[in-house]
Structures are given as structure tokens and as C-alpha cells.
Design an enzyme around this catalytic site. Structure first.
Site, PDB file in Angstrom:
ATOM      1  N   ASP A  55      32.351  42.388  42.993  1.00 28.31           N
ATOM      2  CA  ASP A  55      32.399  43.647  43.739  1.00 28.31           C
ATOM      3  C   ASP A  55      32.843  44.849  42.894  1.00 28.31           C
ATOM      4  OD1 ASP A  55      34.949  42.566  43.649  1.00 28.31           O
ATOM      5  OD2 ASP A  55      35.276  42.580  45.814  1.00 28.31           O
ATOM      6  N   ASP A 115      41.869  32.347  39.398  1.00 25.86           N
ATOM      7  CA  ASP A 115      40.551  31.748  39.589  1.00 25.86           C
ATOM      8  C   ASP A 115      39.862  31.596  38.250  1.00 25.86           C
ATOM      9  OD1 ASP A 115      41.011  31.766  42.301  1.00 25.86           O
ATOM     10  OD2 ASP A 115      40.063  33.714  42.606  1.00 25.86           O
ATOM     11  N   ASP A 126      47.131  34.302  42.641  1.00 21.60           N
ATOM     12  CA  ASP A 126      46.444  33.067  42.256  1.00 21.60           C
ATOM     13  C   ASP A 126      45.541  33.311  41.045  1.00 21.60           C
ATOM     14  OD1 ASP A 126      44.293  34.429  43.472  1.00 21.60           O
ATOM     15  OD2 ASP A 126      44.709  33.426  45.379  1.00 21.60           O
TER      16      ASP A 126
END
Ligand code: ATP
Ligand code: MG
Length: 444
Positions: A142, A62, A60
Site C-alpha cells: 500500500d 513479517d 510484529d
């Protein structure tokens, strides 16, 4: 985490990277341009950019922007705002949803006057609802390779955290001080194992080092969140590699403590579990459906079987009843770690409880098992048990064979069925009155 503000990012111009608009979903490109044309910053970020740089097909795309969720909504007719902890815009297309997130900051200078970031005693983020700049957005992510931004304005990459160097070195490195980042959100430890396994990356020494010491922080993570993570780890085609890494990092025992204890006492458990994970990966690769019910059954089979034996030793009840009690007991314990929803845990327990029924090959009740709605899943578990040497292979073969038979053949396999009785199922009954028969001289 404190963001090191005002450091100049490394800008990687289009000529120096391999991301092309042709490899980005057309819907995502559309959203990027609509935002840019309205005067906002518009960038691709996260797994999409990372996977393209690694030469993989992203699952996907983002988007990050300086537009607020409301501003994004006003730009797109097909848009919904979702999320409570942090609001996101979902721009919906026929076959794809593009997630658009407003840059997030470390907690101050938020645009909507909402709460600041709150940490609990272990340093875990409890609430995180403040907007920020692109740079702040980069620093709160992260891993460095997850914080690269593809800028639709000039097709360059923006790198605040040294992500490009780690892409080149094919390594996963936490942004900032690893221990602090793991304490903020212990799920990052599981993500490290998952992403390293999925992408074939090594985990940088500074990022792998503290995990063993901090692994128990997983115990305080909400079980529902760990179930979401479970699905990503075990149901997306790299379950076995992830499992091995979770084991090596000392994380698995915090997700499935009962399973870990079983692995410690039963030499067969490892092979059994690995075969199931390899099987799951194969199914995903082949596009076949997978369900969390199955792997939970695999992880809990040994613990439930052993607990059932204990219960049976103490009480006079049937094996099936003992399994039912043990399955209920241990499922209850396991879902306190990883919250398997009831729509999976109920059939999962059925799968476990059906195992002793496979032993009976004769009679109507045995044959009826074929039409039980959990037969197929329970049979798959039986196959694994046989392969692991825990159930007789000829028993598994029997159930494989009868599935391929027509009705008449099945009736024969199950010992006649209907009104005629034959085979070993019936012979058990006959054996009950041998003395009497002997006396009448009718027994051979
Ligand atoms: P995948 O390809 O498996 O979806 P991903 O990296 O895109 O991997 P997502 O869960 O979709 O994983 O998250 C999207 C992005 O959000 C990540 O790339 C990362 O930048 C950021 N992110 C996700 N989880 C965290 C977290 N726990 N802490 C900080 N940033 C995170
Ligand atoms: Mg993603």
C-alpha cells in the site's frame, strides 16, 4: 496496478541505515537465517522495517521470501499454513508467531496455477492469489514506507518505491496512482488515516487528495473486514488521533453513519466521543484491557437515546423498553457497516439499556444494579454522560460513592433496604395516599 518492471531498486547498505539485528526479534532473525541458509531470499518487510526506521518499537515482524508456502512449511517443524485468499506460513514460537509470506505478484506468472487477480466494477480486488518477484511484491503493497525490505543476506535495505525518501520526509504516500489503489482496496483509505495518526506522519497531498471523493467506496467493503480494521484503529492506543483524521478525511461517516448524524445535530456529542476515545487510549497506554463493546456503546448512545425518545412519543412504553427496541434496531443497522460480533453487541445493548436505571437511587432494585454483570461498563458510560453534561454529575457521584461503601453503608445509601424502609424511595410510596392520611390526621 501495473508494476513498472525492471527498474533498479535503490540499495541502502548497512552503513547507511539504523536497522540492527539487535532490534529485531530473535525468532524473526532465526527464521530469516533458516530461509537464507536453505538458499531462499529472506527479508524483513512491512510495519517492522518501517517502525525501526522511524525509531519505534515494532509490534510484529513479517518476513517475505521467494520460497513457496509449502517450502517454508518443510523448513520449519513449528509451522502452519493459513489463509484462503492468500496462503501464508505461520512459524510458531512459544510467545510469538512469525508470519512468512511468499512474494506476491500482480496476477500473472503465478507458481501454483491458481486464479488471476479479479477486479469488480469499482476496481476492487476480489481475488489475489498469485506469487511474484520481490519487485512485484513491493509494488502491490500500500504505502511506500511499508515496502522497504531488510535483506538478511547483506543487511541492506531494498527500496523499489522511494520509501526511504518518504521515511525521511515523514510522510505517508500511496504506491502508484492513488485513486487506482484506493479503488482496488478502499480499506487503504482507513489505513492511511490510521498509520498517519499512529506514526505521526503527514499524508502526501496526492494520497490525501482523492479520499474525500472516494470515501463512499468504504460502503462496499465487507463489514467483517472493517471490524478487523476497527480494532486496529480504535483499540491500539491512538484512537483519538485516528478518529480526528478519519473525520477530517470524510471517512468516519462511512464507518459510523448513525454516529455522524448524531454529531451533526447534538453539540455535546463531539466532546462525549472524544473523551471516550482519550479514555480508551489511556487504558491501552496503561496496559488495561479494552473491549470494542464499549466504544460501540459510545458511538451508538446518542442515536439510540434519540430513537428511543421517538418510539416513546409514539407508543406508551417504558423508557427501558424503548431503549431496548431502539438499541436492537440501530445495532442491526450499524453491524451492516462494521460487523461487531454478537458476543460484543449483546452486552453492548445491555450497557445502553441500563442507563435509565441509574436514575433510581433508592430501594432494592437500585441496589441490585451494583451486581449486574454489565454494571461496570454501564457506569463508565454514565460517567462520560455526566462529564458531557448529559446526566447529572451528582448522580454519577452517587454511583461512584456507593461502590466504595461496605454493605451496611450501602443499605443506608439505598434507603435502608431489607425490612426497614426509609429515604426517598419509600417516601414516594407514602405520597400515593396523602388525602386519606390527611383525613385520618396521621400525616404531618
Ligand atoms: P501495523 O504496525 O499497524 O501492523 P502494518 O503496516 O504492519 O501496520 P499490517 O496490516 O500488519 O500493517 O500489514 C503488513 C504489510 O502488508 C503492510 O506494511 C503493507 O506492506 C501490506 N499491506 C497491508 N494491508 C495492505 C493493503 N490493504 N494493500 C496493500 N498492502 C497491504
Ligand atoms: Mg503489521
Amino acid at each position: 496496478m501495473t508494476s513498472t518492471s525492471e527498474t533498479a531498486p535503490r540499495i541502502i547498505p548497512r552503513a547507511e541505515h539504523n536497522i540492527s539485528r539487535a532490534n529485531i526479534s530473535r525468532n524473526a532473525v532465526k527464521v530469516l537465517y533458516r530461509l537464507k541458509d536453505a538458499g531462499y531470499q529472506a527479508l524483513l518487510v512491512g510495519g517492522g522495517v518501517r517502525d525501526l526506521l522511524l525509531g519505534l518499537q515494532p509490534k510484529d515482524f513479517d518476513i517475505a521470501t521467494d520460497a513457496s508456502p509449502e517450502q517454508v512449511r518443510d523448513l520449519f517443524g513449528n509451522c502452519r499454513l493459513i489463509g484462503r485468499r492468500f496462503r501464508l506460513a505461520h512459524v510458531r514460537f512459544r510467545d510469538e508467531i512469525i508470519e512468512v509470506a511468499t512474494f506476491r505478484g500482480p496476477g500473472s506468472g503465478d507458481m501454483d496455477g491458481d486464479d488471476r487477480r479479479v477486479l469488480d466494477e469499482a476496481g476492487r480486488i476480489l481475488s489475489d492469489n498469485s506469487f511474484g518477484t520481490l519487485e512485484e511484491d513491493a509494488w502491490r503493497r500500500d504505502f511506500t514506507i511499508n515496502a522497504l525490505y531488510y535483506n538478511i543476506a547483506d543487511f541492506s535495505l531494498i527500496d523499489h518505491v522511494g520509501g526511504m525518501a518518504d521515511i525521511m520526509a515523514r510522510q505517508l504516500r500511496l504506491i502508484g496512482d492513488p485513486e487506482t489503489r484506493y479503488r482496488e482496496d478502499p480499506v487503504r483509505m482507513v489505513r492511511a488515516a490510521r498509520l498517519a495518526a499512529k506514526l505521526g506522519l503527514s499524508i502526501a497531498e496526492d494520497s490525501a487528495g482523492p479520499v474525500a471523493r472516494l470515501a463512499s467506496l468504504i460502503d462496499a467493503v465487507p463489514p467483517a473486514r472493517l471490524f478487523d480494521e476497527f480494532l486496529k484503529v480504535f483499540q491500539t492506543g491512538h484512537a483519538l488521533a485516528s478518529y480526528e483524521l478519519l473525520q477530517r478525511l470524510g471517512l468516519f461517516e462511512h464507518l459510523f453513519p448513525l454516529t455522524a448524524m448524531w454529531l451533526g445535530r447534538d453539540a455535546r456529542a463531539g466532546g462525549f466521543i472524544e473523551a471516550a476515545l482519550a479514555n480508551t487510549d489511556r487504558r491501552v497506554a496503561e496496559g488495561l484491557p479494552v473491549t470494542p463493546m464499549f466504544l460501540f456503546a459510545v458511538f451508538l448512545w446518542g442515536p439510540v437515546r434519540d430513537r428511543a425518545a421517538e418510539i416513546q412519543a409514539a407508543e406508551e412504553i417504558s423508557e427501558i423498553q424503548a431503549l431496548a427496541i431502539a438499541a436492537a434496531e440501530l445495532t442491526e443497522l450499524q453491524v451492516q457497516r462494521v460487523a461487531l460480533p454478537r458476543r460484543f453487541s449483546v452486552p453492548m445493548r445491555e450497557m445502553l439499556q441500563l442507563q435509565p436505571r441509574f436514575v433510581r437511587r433508592q430501594g432494592k432494585r437500585a441496589q441490585a444494579l451494583l451486581t449486574h454483570k454489565r454494571f461496570r461498563a454501564a457506569y463508565d458510560l454514565l460517567l462520560l454522560r455526566a462529564a458531557a453534561g448529559e446526566a447529572p454529575q451528582d448522580l454519577a457521584d452517587f454511583w461512584t460513592e456507593v461502590q466504595g461503601q461496605d454493605e451496611a453503608e450501602q443499605r443506608k445509601s439505598f434507603g435502608g433496604g431489607g425490612s426497614r424502609r426509609g429515604g426517598s424511595g419509600a417516601s414516594r410510596r407514602r405520597r400515593r395516599r396523602p388525602a386519606q392520611r390527611d383525613a385520618l390526621g396521621t400525616s404531618s
